[in-house]
Design a protein around this motif. Sequence first.
Motif, PDB file in Angstrom:
ATOM      1  N   GLU A 173       0.601   5.104   6.104  1.00  0.00           N
ATOM      2  CA  GLU A 173      -0.685   4.669   5.542  1.00  0.00           C
ATOM      3  C   GLU A 173      -0.663   3.183   5.206  1.00  0.00           C
ATOM      4  O   GLU A 173      -1.609   2.450   5.510  1.00  0.00           O
ATOM      5  N   TYR A 217      -4.657   9.497  10.377  1.00  0.00           N
ATOM      6  CA  TYR A 217      -5.662   8.643  11.019  1.00  0.00           C
ATOM      7  C   TYR A 217      -7.074   9.120  10.689  1.00  0.00           C
ATOM      8  O   TYR A 217      -7.955   8.306  10.408  1.00  0.00           O
ATOM      9  N   ILE A 243      -5.435  -2.497   9.779  1.00  0.00           N
ATOM     10  CA  ILE A 243      -6.904  -2.498   9.730  1.00  0.00           C
ATOM     11  C   ILE A 243      -7.406  -3.776   9.081  1.00  0.00           C
ATOM     12  O   ILE A 243      -8.321  -4.432   9.589  1.00  0.00           O
ATOM     13  N   SER A 244      -6.816  -4.151   7.967  1.00  0.00           N
ATOM     14  CA  SER A 244      -7.233  -5.382   7.276  1.00  0.00           C
ATOM     15  C   SER A 244      -7.068  -6.604   8.162  1.00  0.00           C
ATOM     16  O   SER A 244      -7.956  -7.454   8.229  1.00  0.00           O
ATOM     17  N   GLY A 271       0.826  -1.202   0.000  1.00  0.00           N
ATOM     18  CA  GLY A 271       0.000   0.000   0.000  1.00  0.00           C
ATOM     19  C   GLY A 271       0.850   1.237   0.000  1.00  0.00           C
ATOM     20  O   GLY A 271       2.055   1.175  -0.176  1.00  0.00           O
ATOM     21  N   LEU A 282      -7.955   8.135   7.186  1.00  0.00           N
ATOM     22  CA  LEU A 282      -8.233   6.703   7.078  1.00  0.00           C
ATOM     23  C   LEU A 282      -9.570   6.310   7.703  1.00  0.00           C
ATOM     24  O   LEU A 282      -9.972   5.156   7.596  1.00  0.00           O
ATOM     25  N   SER A 301      -0.842   1.248   8.432  1.00  0.00           N
ATOM     26  CA  SER A 301      -2.178   1.359   9.039  1.00  0.00           C
ATOM     27  C   SER A 301      -3.212   0.546   8.285  1.00  0.00           C
ATOM     28  O   SER A 301      -4.037  -0.143   8.900  1.00  0.00           O
ATOM     29  N   GLN A 302      -3.175   0.614   6.962  1.00  0.00           N
ATOM     30  CA  GLN A 302      -4.133  -0.155   6.156  1.00  0.00           C
ATOM     31  C   GLN A 302      -3.943  -1.652   6.364  1.00  0.00           C
ATOM     32  O   GLN A 302      -4.916  -2.407   6.467  1.00  0.00           O
TER      33      GLN A 302
END
Length: 155
Positions: free
Chosen positions: A104, A137, A111-112, A7, A140, A107-108
């Motif tokens: 990012e 944040y 989250i996934s 990502g 997102l 973080s992505q």
Amino acid sequence: MADQARGGEPGVSVTEVTEVTPEVVAAFARLVPQLSRSAPAPGHAELGEMAASPATVLLVARDLADGGIVGSLTLVVFRIPTGVRAWVEDVVVDTASRGRGVGEALSQAAISRALAAGARTVELTSRPSREAANRLYRRLGFEPRDTNVYRYSPP
């Protein structure tokens, strides 16, 4: 380490630390002081404990140009009576790599992983002084909560 997500930008990949190598130890020795001036960097044993824990996902971001570790994030996923909870902790991107989508991408990926583990929400805290992180944040989809955060420090 196994690939988990790509990502941010084409030059960044995110992997989970499943084996602690000297490269991983050296990366944390470089990154942790950029996150906290008072916390010592974890050594091989502490990183191994995190990598082995079923509740902890230790993610690192790699620059695809040279394979070097340029950031890290710890995701903690655990079950409590009200459901599965997920917390993002200790996000750090190397100073030289900031602004390139590394935070990012980390973080992505977190989250996934959290959603795949059954978490309904993902929580994190961030100091107000970390303006760029707070903008990320919010972008997102994280929203400030009306809550108090308490800390107990033994005397």
